[in-house]
Design an enzyme around this catalytic site. Structure first.
Site, PDB file in Angstrom:
ATOM      1  N   ASP A   1       0.851  -1.198   0.000  1.00 27.16           N
ATOM      2  CA  ASP A   1       0.000   0.000   0.000  1.00 27.16           C
ATOM      3  C   ASP A   1       0.887   1.249   0.000  1.00 27.16           C
ATOM      4  OD1 ASP A   1      -2.149  -1.698   0.237  1.00 27.16           O
ATOM      5  OD2 ASP A   1      -2.274  -1.503   2.423  1.00 27.16           O
TER       6      ASP A   1
HETATM    7  N1  URA Z   1      -1.079  -6.002   3.779  1.00 27.44           N
HETATM    8  C1  URA Z   1      -1.592  -4.751   3.829  1.00 27.44           C
HETATM    9  O1  URA Z   1      -2.624  -4.516   4.435  1.00 27.44           O
HETATM   10  N2  URA Z   1      -0.921  -3.766   3.193  1.00 27.44           N
HETATM   11  C2  URA Z   1       0.242  -3.950   2.561  1.00 27.44           C
HETATM   12  O2  URA Z   1       0.819  -3.002   2.031  1.00 27.44           O
HETATM   13  C3  URA Z   1       0.765  -5.254   2.510  1.00 27.44           C
HETATM   14  C4  URA Z   1       0.082  -6.261   3.144  1.00 27.44           C
END
Ligand code: URA
Length: 316
Positions: A136
């Site tokens: 993310d």
């Molecule tokens: N899980 C998440 O919630 N976000 C990420 O960036 C990676 C794994």
């Protein structure tokens, strides 16, 4: 005497240990012959115009003979190509470790936002270079970039169960019941269920934990913590299979992987080692500092915990 006998027995067993089966990498299964100009271009050796000129000037040799024909078919495994007497090291694929900061998106390009490809020197960019899985925008840590699509697939597809480890800070102290809930697997909304995952809570600061996943559903870590009634404040990826983010690599920086690291990724993905990973085809100086010596996942998890606990103050 008894000791000696046991030693002999151990040695015999180590010889009998089964060799792990591996699949041939689909692109490497049959010998690939390449045009000379393409091989030079893909080795990052000058622009197309430079290459044309060097060929015309007789500066390019194959197995010791000057070659003018840019379309000559080359066997990259066997033929020795030089330009101005400098040997060409053909790289069929490129593998790059990036330490992603917050605010950068895991994509190859975007009209408005900074992307992980912006974090590498332009000369490292090649056609097909893309991130392996996604983080993310607000997640930091390890992103692997490669144009080796088959390896990328095996590192991300749940079927191959390659473990990814995240450090996570949450809004409330975690407890044993959370660890057990993760261990059982959790519904994460939208009809999806997260498979069992390992949660290791920091005993000194139980708002911090490590989570190890063998799949990668959208926002999975955040959704798993939502299910147990807390929210993620900070998320940082430490490893993908045997590849661990190098502690000294500053946020926003990148480096090429070492041969030993690519070898471990191939092993984790169940691919046999292709010729370009043979020990004598050193992609760079040999060093295994960011690869754990054992391929036992528990071992990797334990070592990551130890390293992570030391670094916690820098992450907060
Ligand atoms: N899980 C998440 O919630 N976000 C990420 O960036 C990676 C794994």
């Amino acid at each position: 005497m008894r000791k000696k006998r046991r030693r002999v027995k151990e040695d015999v067993f180590s010889l009998m240990r089964p060799i792990r089966p591996c699949d041939p990498h689909p692109d490497m299964a049959e010998k690939k012959m390449l045009r000379l100009d393409r091989l030079l271009h893909e080795s990052g050796f000058g622009t197309r115009r430079d290459i044309k000129k060097w060929l015309k000037d007789g500066a390019v040799s194959v197995n010791g003979m000057a070659v003018l024909d840019h379309g000559l078919k080359i066997d990259p495994e066997r033929d020795h190509v030089t330009v101005f007497e400098e040997a060409i090291q053909y790289e069929p694929y490129r593998y790059i470790m990036v330490h992603k900061p917050q605010g950068v998106i895991t994509a190859t390009r975007d009209a408005k936002e900074a992307v992980v490809l912006d974090l590498i020197p332009p000369e490292w960019v090649r056609e097909g270079l893309a991130p392996v899985g996604r983080l993310d925008k607000d997640t930091t840590g390890l992103v692997l970039l490669t144009d080796d699509g088959h390896l990328a697939h095996r590192l991300t597809a749940p079927r191959y169960e390659v473990e990814k480890i995240y450090a996570v800070r949450v809004a409330r102290p975690l407890q044993e019941s959370d660890r057990l809930a993760f261990q059982k697997g959790l519904p994460i909304g939208g009809g999806e269920v997260a498979k069992p995952a390992r949660l290791e809570i920091d005993p000194r600061e139980p708002r911090w934990a490590l989570v190890a996943l063998r799949e990668g559903k959208m926002h999975q870590v955040k959704r798993m913590f939502e299910t147990v009634g807390t929210s993620v404040l900070r998320l940082h990826r430490l490893s993908i299979g045997p590849l661990v983010l190098e502690e000294t690599l500053p946020e926003g920086s990148a480096r090429l992987l070492r041969r030993s690291e690519v070898v471990r990724l191939y092993e984790a993905a169940g691919y046999c080692l292709p010729y370009f990973l043979a020990a004598d085809k050193a992609m760079d100086v040999e060093s295994a500092s960011s690869v754990h010596d054992s391929d036992d996942p528990t071992d990797i998890f334990d070592k990551t915990i130890a390293a992570f606990l030391k670094r916690l103050p820098h992450l907060v």
